[in-house]
Design a protein around this motif. Structure first.
Motif, PDB file in Angstrom:
ATOM      1  N   ARG A  19     163.716  36.687 -14.429  1.00  0.00           N
ATOM      2  CA  ARG A  19     164.460  37.868 -14.903  1.00  0.00           C
ATOM      3  C   ARG A  19     164.856  37.690 -16.366  1.00  0.00           C
ATOM      4  O   ARG A  19     164.778  38.634 -17.156  1.00  0.00           O
ATOM      5  N   VAL A  20     165.247  36.483 -16.736  1.00  0.00           N
ATOM      6  CA  VAL A  20     165.617  36.218 -18.134  1.00  0.00           C
ATOM      7  C   VAL A  20     164.385  36.429 -19.025  1.00  0.00           C
ATOM      8  O   VAL A  20     164.458  37.057 -20.081  1.00  0.00           O
ATOM      9  N   ARG A  21     163.238  35.940 -18.545  1.00  0.00           N
ATOM     10  CA  ARG A  21     161.999  36.096 -19.326  1.00  0.00           C
ATOM     11  C   ARG A  21     161.682  37.583 -19.518  1.00  0.00           C
ATOM     12  O   ARG A  21     161.379  38.043 -20.612  1.00  0.00           O
ATOM     13  N   GLU A  22     161.795  38.332 -18.405  1.00  0.00           N
ATOM     14  CA  GLU A  22     161.505  39.776 -18.413  1.00  0.00           C
ATOM     15  C   GLU A  22     162.422  40.526 -19.378  1.00  0.00           C
ATOM     16  O   GLU A  22     161.979  41.334 -20.195  1.00  0.00           O
ATOM     17  N   LEU A  23     163.730  40.254 -19.246  1.00  0.00           N
ATOM     18  CA  LEU A  23     164.717  40.942 -20.088  1.00  0.00           C
ATOM     19  C   LEU A  23     164.507  40.615 -21.563  1.00  0.00           C
ATOM     20  O   LEU A  23     164.635  41.484 -22.428  1.00  0.00           O
ATOM     21  N   THR A  24     164.184  39.348 -21.834  1.00  0.00           N
ATOM     22  CA  THR A  24     163.957  38.944 -23.224  1.00  0.00           C
ATOM     23  C   THR A  24     162.753  39.696 -23.784  1.00  0.00           C
ATOM     24  O   THR A  24     162.792  40.212 -24.908  1.00  0.00           O
ATOM     25  N   GLN A  25     161.685  39.787 -22.978  1.00  0.00           N
ATOM     26  CA  GLN A  25     160.488  40.519 -23.420  1.00  0.00           C
ATOM     27  C   GLN A  25     160.815  41.974 -23.700  1.00  0.00           C
ATOM     28  O   GLN A  25     160.397  42.535 -24.720  1.00  0.00           O
ATOM     29  N   ARG A  26     161.597  42.585 -22.800  1.00  0.00           N
ATOM     30  CA  ARG A  26     161.947  44.000 -22.982  1.00  0.00           C
ATOM     31  C   ARG A  26     162.800  44.204 -24.220  1.00  0.00           C
ATOM     32  O   ARG A  26     162.599  45.142 -24.985  1.00  0.00           O
ATOM     33  N   VAL A  35     167.546  36.743 -33.215  1.00  0.00           N
ATOM     34  CA  VAL A  35     168.747  35.915 -33.418  1.00  0.00           C
ATOM     35  C   VAL A  35     169.884  36.438 -32.549  1.00  0.00           C
ATOM     36  O   VAL A  35     170.645  35.679 -31.953  1.00  0.00           O
ATOM     37  N   GLU A  36     169.965  37.777 -32.452  1.00  0.00           N
ATOM     38  CA  GLU A  36     171.004  38.395 -31.618  1.00  0.00           C
ATOM     39  C   GLU A  36     170.795  38.082 -30.139  1.00  0.00           C
ATOM     40  O   GLU A  36     171.747  37.890 -29.389  1.00  0.00           O
ATOM     41  N   ILE A  37     169.520  38.049 -29.724  1.00  0.00           N
ATOM     42  CA  ILE A  37     169.220  37.741 -28.315  1.00  0.00           C
ATOM     43  C   ILE A  37     169.781  36.358 -27.981  1.00  0.00           C
ATOM     44  O   ILE A  37     170.384  36.149 -26.929  1.00  0.00           O
ATOM     45  N   ILE A  38     169.611  35.417 -28.923  1.00  0.00           N
ATOM     46  CA  ILE A  38     170.133  34.064 -28.699  1.00  0.00           C
ATOM     47  C   ILE A  38     171.656  34.057 -28.738  1.00  0.00           C
ATOM     48  O   ILE A  38     172.314  33.604 -27.808  1.00  0.00           O
ATOM     49  N   ASN A  39     172.210  34.583 -29.834  1.00  0.00           N
ATOM     50  CA  ASN A  39     173.656  34.449 -30.066  1.00  0.00           C
ATOM     51  C   ASN A  39     174.520  35.345 -29.193  1.00  0.00           C
ATOM     52  O   ASN A  39     175.670  35.019 -28.912  1.00  0.00           O
ATOM     53  N   SER A  40     173.983  36.507 -28.782  1.00  0.00           N
ATOM     54  CA  SER A  40     174.815  37.434 -28.001  1.00  0.00           C
ATOM     55  C   SER A  40     174.439  37.482 -26.526  1.00  0.00           C
ATOM     56  O   SER A  40     175.178  38.036 -25.717  1.00  0.00           O
ATOM     57  N   GLY A  41     173.271  36.912 -26.167  1.00  0.00           N
ATOM     58  CA  GLY A  41     172.845  36.961 -24.773  1.00  0.00           C
ATOM     59  C   GLY A  41     172.726  35.602 -24.121  1.00  0.00           C
ATOM     60  O   GLY A  41     173.440  35.286 -23.173  1.00  0.00           O
ATOM     61  N   LEU A  42     171.825  34.773 -24.660  1.00  0.00           N
ATOM     62  CA  LEU A  42     171.519  33.498 -23.998  1.00  0.00           C
ATOM     63  C   LEU A  42     172.654  32.481 -24.127  1.00  0.00           C
ATOM     64  O   LEU A  42     173.075  31.880 -23.137  1.00  0.00           O
ATOM     65  N   ILE A  43     173.168  32.307 -25.347  1.00  0.00           N
ATOM     66  CA  ILE A  43     174.208  31.283 -25.551  1.00  0.00           C
ATOM     67  C   ILE A  43     175.514  31.632 -24.828  1.00  0.00           C
ATOM     68  O   ILE A  43     176.080  30.773 -24.160  1.00  0.00           O
ATOM     69  N   PRO A  44     176.003  32.884 -24.921  1.00  0.00           N
ATOM     70  CA  PRO A  44     177.235  33.187 -24.172  1.00  0.00           C
ATOM     71  C   PRO A  44     177.088  32.914 -22.672  1.00  0.00           C
ATOM     72  O   PRO A  44     178.031  32.450 -22.030  1.00  0.00           O
ATOM     73  N   GLY A  45     175.904  33.172 -22.111  1.00  0.00           N
ATOM     74  CA  GLY A  45     175.672  32.878 -20.694  1.00  0.00           C
ATOM     75  C   GLY A  45     175.823  31.396 -20.433  1.00  0.00           C
ATOM     76  O   GLY A  45     176.498  30.970 -19.484  1.00  0.00           O
ATOM     77  N   MET A  46     175.216  30.595 -21.305  1.00  0.00           N
ATOM     78  CA  MET A  46     175.272  29.141 -21.126  1.00  0.00           C
ATOM     79  C   MET A  46     176.691  28.617 -21.365  1.00  0.00           C
ATOM     80  O   MET A  46     177.101  27.627 -20.763  1.00  0.00           O
ATOM     81  N   ASN A  47     177.453  29.294 -22.226  1.00  0.00           N
ATOM     82  CA  ASN A  47     178.848  28.877 -22.456  1.00  0.00           C
ATOM     83  C   ASN A  47     179.681  29.032 -21.189  1.00  0.00           C
ATOM     84  O   ASN A  47     180.540  28.204 -20.887  1.00  0.00           O
ATOM     85  N   VAL A  48     179.406  30.101 -20.447  1.00  0.00           N
ATOM     86  CA  VAL A  48     180.115  30.312 -19.169  1.00  0.00           C
ATOM     87  C   VAL A  48     179.742  29.191 -18.195  1.00  0.00           C
ATOM     88  O   VAL A  48     180.588  28.622 -17.505  1.00  0.00           O
ATOM     89  N   MET A  74     164.416  31.420 -24.536  1.00  0.00           N
ATOM     90  CA  MET A  74     164.280  30.761 -25.841  1.00  0.00           C
ATOM     91  C   MET A  74     162.810  30.618 -26.247  1.00  0.00           C
ATOM     92  O   MET A  74     162.454  30.787 -27.401  1.00  0.00           O
ATOM     93  N   GLU A  75     161.958  30.273 -25.259  1.00  0.00           N
ATOM     94  CA  GLU A  75     160.534  30.070 -25.546  1.00  0.00           C
ATOM     95  C   GLU A  75     159.895  31.318 -26.131  1.00  0.00           C
ATOM     96  O   GLU A  75     159.009  31.237 -26.978  1.00  0.00           O
ATOM     97  N   LEU A  76     160.338  32.482 -25.681  1.00  0.00           N
ATOM     98  CA  LEU A  76     159.784  33.737 -26.191  1.00  0.00           C
ATOM     99  C   LEU A  76     160.348  34.071 -27.571  1.00  0.00           C
ATOM    100  O   LEU A  76     159.670  34.662 -28.403  1.00  0.00           O
ATOM    101  N   VAL A  77     161.588  33.668 -27.783  1.00  0.00           N
ATOM    102  CA  VAL A  77     162.271  34.062 -29.017  1.00  0.00           C
ATOM    103  C   VAL A  77     161.957  33.116 -30.188  1.00  0.00           C
ATOM    104  O   VAL A  77     161.792  33.550 -31.313  1.00  0.00           O
ATOM    105  N   LYS A  78     161.842  31.827 -29.868  1.00  0.00           N
ATOM    106  CA  LYS A  78     161.684  30.827 -30.937  1.00  0.00           C
ATOM    107  C   LYS A  78     160.533  31.089 -31.909  1.00  0.00           C
ATOM    108  O   LYS A  78     160.722  30.972 -33.108  1.00  0.00           O
ATOM    109  N   PRO A  79     159.333  31.443 -31.420  1.00  0.00           N
ATOM    110  CA  PRO A  79     158.242  31.671 -32.369  1.00  0.00           C
ATOM    111  C   PRO A  79     158.540  32.780 -33.385  1.00  0.00           C
ATOM    112  O   PRO A  79     157.955  32.829 -34.461  1.00  0.00           O
ATOM    113  N   LEU A  80     159.473  33.677 -33.030  1.00  0.00           N
ATOM    114  CA  LEU A  80     159.791  34.801 -33.928  1.00  0.00           C
ATOM    115  C   LEU A  80     160.868  34.441 -34.941  1.00  0.00           C
ATOM    116  O   LEU A  80     161.259  35.250 -35.767  1.00  0.00           O
ATOM    117  N   LEU A  81     161.374  33.211 -34.840  1.00  0.00           N
ATOM    118  CA  LEU A  81     162.484  32.827 -35.716  1.00  0.00           C
ATOM    119  C   LEU A  81     162.015  32.171 -37.009  1.00  0.00           C
ATOM    120  O   LEU A  81     162.811  31.826 -37.849  1.00  0.00           O
TER     121      LEU A  81
END
Length: 212
Positions: A19-26, A35-48, A74-81
Motif C-alpha cells: 500500500r505504501v508503494r502504491e500510494l507513493t506511486q500515485r 521531498v514532501e513525500i519523505i518529510n510529510s508522509g514517510l518520516i512522520p509515520g516512522m516517528n510514530v 523510499m526506493e521509489l522516491v530516492k532516484p528522483l532526489l
C-alpha cells in the motif's frame, strides 16, 4: 495532497508495504514533490513507530516491518532526489565495538536515525578503535555511536574515546553509547556524551546533541 501524507504515514505505521508503494506511486504521478513525500508522509509515520516502540507499545519485529514499508516508498522516491537537497539532520557513524558481533540493536538505531532524517554510516560489527577513528576522520560526523552487548567488550568503547583524544578529535564529535550492559554511569566514567537504552531514545539523544 495532505490526504496522501496522512494515509502514507498510517500505512507505514501498520507496515502495509504494498500500500505504501502504491500510494507513493500515485502521489508521484500526481506531481507531489518527492521531498514532501519523505518529510510529510514517510518520516512522520516512522516517528510514530519510534515513539510507540519507546513506550513499549510496539516491538522489534513490528518496527522492522514498518521500516520495510517505509523503505518501499523510499526506493521509489530516492532516484528522483538527484540534485535535490534533502536537509540532513546530521551525520552519524555507528558500529559495534571490537570482539562483539551483535547488530540487531545497532541496525535498529541505524534505521530509526535514517528515518528521522540523519545520514548514517554503519560500520557493522567487530569494529576496532582504529577503524572508528578512520571513519571519524573520513566522514567528519556530528555523532559517533557505539554499541556493545557483552560486558567483556564494552571497555572497547573507552579505547575509542582515548584514541580520539590522542588524535585531537574528541572535541569535534559527540560520542553516544548503548547496549544491554551499558549504563549512564559507565558513559560518564569513560567520558561519552550520552547513553541511550533503546533505539527510540537514541534518536532523541542525537536530536539533543546535534541541537547543542
Amino acid at each position: 495532497m495532505g490526504n496522501y501524507f496522512s494515509e502514507l504515514g498510517e500505512n507505514v505505521i501498520s507496515a502495509k508495504q504494498e500500500r505504501v508503494r502504491e500510494l507513493t506511486q500515485r502521489a508521484l504521478a500526481d506531481g507531489v514533490d518527492p521531498v514532501e513525500i519523505i518529510n510529510s508522509g514517510l518520516i512522520p509515520g516512522m516517528n510514530v513507530v519510534g515513539a510507540r516502540f519507546k513506550a513499549g507499545d510496539m516491538f522489534v519485529p513490528e518496527v522492522l516491518m514498518s521500516a520495510r514499508a517505509m523503505n518501499a516508498g523510499m526506493e521509489l522516491v530516492k532516484p528522483l532526489l538527484v540534485g535535490k537537497e534533502v536537509p540532513s539532520q546530521g551525520k552519524v557513524v555507528l558500529g559495534t565495538v571490537k570482539g562483539d558481533l551483535h547488530d540487531i540493536g545497532k541496525n535498529l538505531v541505524s534505521m530509526m536515525l535514517e528515518s528521522a532524517g540523519y545520514t548514517v554510516i554503519n560500520l557493522g560489527v567487530d569494529v576496532s578503535a582504529a577503524k572508528f577513528l578512520q571513519a571519524v576522520k573520513e566522514n567528519k560526523p556530528d555523532i559517533l555511536g557505539m554499541s556493545a552487548l557483552l560486558t567483556t567488550t564494552m571497555l572497547g568503547m573507552k579505547d575509542v574515546i582515548e584514541l580520539l583524544k590522542e588524535e585531537g578529535l574528541r572535541d569535534q564529535v559527540k560520542v553516544v553509547i548503548g547496549g544491554a550492559p551499558i549504563s549512564q554511569e559507565f558513559a560518564r566514567e569513560i567520558g561519552a556524551d550520552g547513553f541511550a537504552p533503546d533505539a527510540g531514545s537514541a534518536t532523541e539523544l542525537c536530536h539533543q546533541l546535534v541541537a547543542r
